[in-house]
Scaffold this active site. Structure first.
Site, PDB file in Angstrom:
ATOM      1  N   ARG A   1       0.845  -1.200   0.000  1.00 42.52           N
ATOM      2  CA  ARG A   1       0.000   0.000   0.000  1.00 42.52           C
ATOM      3  C   ARG A   1       0.878   1.247   0.000  1.00 42.52           C
ATOM      4  NH1 ARG A   1      -2.352  -0.270   6.225  1.00 42.52           N
ATOM      5  NH2 ARG A   1      -0.322  -0.246   7.281  1.00 42.52           N
TER       6      ARG A   1
ATOM      7  N   ARG B   1       3.149  -7.208   6.163  1.00 43.27           N
ATOM      8  CA  ARG B   1       3.004  -7.776   7.504  1.00 43.27           C
ATOM      9  C   ARG B   1       1.545  -8.051   7.821  1.00 43.27           C
ATOM     10  NH1 ARG B   1       2.187  -5.756  12.628  1.00 43.27           N
ATOM     11  NH2 ARG B   1       2.131  -3.635  11.790  1.00 43.27           N
TER      12      ARG B   1
ATOM     13  N   ASP C   1       7.462 -10.111   8.630  1.00 37.92           N
ATOM     14  CA  ASP C   1       7.621  -9.148   9.711  1.00 37.92           C
ATOM     15  C   ASP C   1       9.115  -8.857   9.808  1.00 37.92           C
ATOM     16  OD1 ASP C   1       7.876  -7.726  12.045  1.00 37.92           O
ATOM     17  OD2 ASP C   1       6.657  -9.066  13.266  1.00 37.92           O
ATOM     18  N   VAL C   2       9.526  -7.672   9.394  1.00 39.01           N
ATOM     19  CA  VAL C   2      10.958  -7.374   9.318  1.00 39.01           C
ATOM     20  C   VAL C   2      11.615  -7.321  10.690  1.00 39.01           C
ATOM     21  CG1 VAL C   2      10.768  -6.153   7.118  1.00 39.01           C
ATOM     22  CG2 VAL C   2      10.587  -4.863   9.269  1.00 39.01           C
TER      23      VAL C   2
ATOM     24  N   GLY D   1       7.474   0.484   7.393  1.00 33.98           N
ATOM     25  CA  GLY D   1       7.589   1.410   8.517  1.00 33.98           C
ATOM     26  C   GLY D   1       6.280   1.539   9.269  1.00 33.98           C
TER      27      GLY D   1
ATOM     28  N   TYR E   1       9.669   7.957  15.831  1.00 29.89           N
ATOM     29  CA  TYR E   1       9.665   7.907  14.370  1.00 29.89           C
ATOM     30  C   TYR E   1      10.827   8.722  13.792  1.00 29.89           C
ATOM     31  CZ  TYR E   1       7.810   8.274   9.582  1.00 29.89           C
ATOM     32  OH  TYR E   1       7.642   8.233   8.212  1.00 29.89           O
TER      33      TYR E   1
ATOM     34  N   LYS F   1      14.027   7.331  11.545  1.00 37.74           N
ATOM     35  CA  LYS F   1      14.250   7.777  10.169  1.00 37.74           C
ATOM     36  C   LYS F   1      15.577   8.518  10.011  1.00 37.74           C
ATOM     37  CE  LYS F   1      10.544   6.136   8.240  1.00 37.74           C
ATOM     38  NZ  LYS F   1      10.633   5.057   7.225  1.00 37.74           N
TER      39      LYS F   1
ATOM     40  N   ILE G   1       3.357  13.256   2.179  1.00 37.25           N
ATOM     41  CA  ILE G   1       2.855  12.496   1.043  1.00 37.25           C
ATOM     42  C   ILE G   1       1.467  11.957   1.375  1.00 37.25           C
ATOM     43  CG2 ILE G   1       3.309  10.582  -0.536  1.00 37.25           C
ATOM     44  CD1 ILE G   1       5.437  12.778  -0.632  1.00 37.25           C
TER      45      ILE G   1
END
Length: 234
Positions: A12, A34, A48-49, A77, A140, A144, A173
């Site tokens: 997505r 995920r 799932d990273v 993320g 967050y 990043k 975005i």
């Protein structure tokens, strides 16, 4: 030539737009997710990273389907917003585990075959908030901004093997992730953006595709802003 492209969090938003951009160029694209379902028309891999075994399995599935991963876009993320005095430890560490540690984990896994092939492209998806900071997003922003050090360290480590490592830093975005942004905060961010508008996932995807292409063969260790000018110079 069609390449094997692996995109984490590609079901997505920005990730899906990136997947579509590579597919339109003729590449073989695998996307991890995920939650939810794989997007129609793409080879989806549940991953799932934050789980080392899940990450290893995802890379193996992509390789079994398309061959060694030649392009990695680490996009997966999450956010867990909250003001620092009341932010739970797990909300801080979970975000870092996904956004930063997970990105490193995937890059480490795919870099092995890239080193053998003496060619590869790794692109990390960061955020302008990693450099501007944002109230309620200490976790967050930290995750990043950490991607910058990771990008430049890996650029040094892998450059001699003709592997480039770069990072894009999107601004505001239009994705599901910004739906929770208040109207007041959105107005503030747009006012700080010289182009005076929000961006689209497609605009980010075009820059990612460029960094993974032959036209960017001499670009590595770069942090490329895609934010309409917000935070320029950061």
């Amino acid at each position: 030539m069609s390449r094997t492209v692996l995109i984490t969090g590609g079901n997505r938003g920005i990730g899906l737009s990136i997947a579509r951009a590579f597919a339109e160029a003729g590449d073989k694209v695998a996307v991890t997710h995920r939650t939810g379902e794989a997007p129609e028309g793409f080879f989806g891999i549940h991953c799932d990273v934050t789980d080392p075994e899940s990450a290893r399995r995802a890379v193996k599935e992509a390789e079994a389907r398309f061959g060694p991963v030649e392009v990695l876009v680490a996009n997966a993320g999450i956010t867990r917003d909250g003001l620092a005095p009341t932010l739970r430890d797990e909300d801080f560490t979970d975000v870092l585990q996904t956004n930063l540690v997970g990105a490193f984990r995937m890059a480490r896994l795919v870099s092995r075959s890239m080193i053998g092939a003496k060619w590869g492209r790794i692109v990390f998806v960061s955020s302008v908030m990693g450099f501007l900071g944002s109230p309620g997003q200490s976790n967050y922003a930290a995750s990043k901004s950490g991607l910058l050090g990771l990008t430049r360290s890996l650029a040094w480590e892998l450059g001699a093997r003709n592997i480039t490592v770069n990072m894009v830093t999107p601004g505001l975005i239009e994705t599901d992730m910004i739906r929770g942004v208040t109207d007041k905060r959105r107005e503030q961010l747009v006012a700080q953006t010289p182009l005076r508008r929000t961006g689209t996932p497609q605009e980010v995807a075009e820059v990612v595709r460029f960094l993974a292409g032959d036209g960017a063969s001499y670009v590595t260790g770069a942090a490329v802003p895609v934010g309409g000018g917000v935070g320029m110079g950061q």
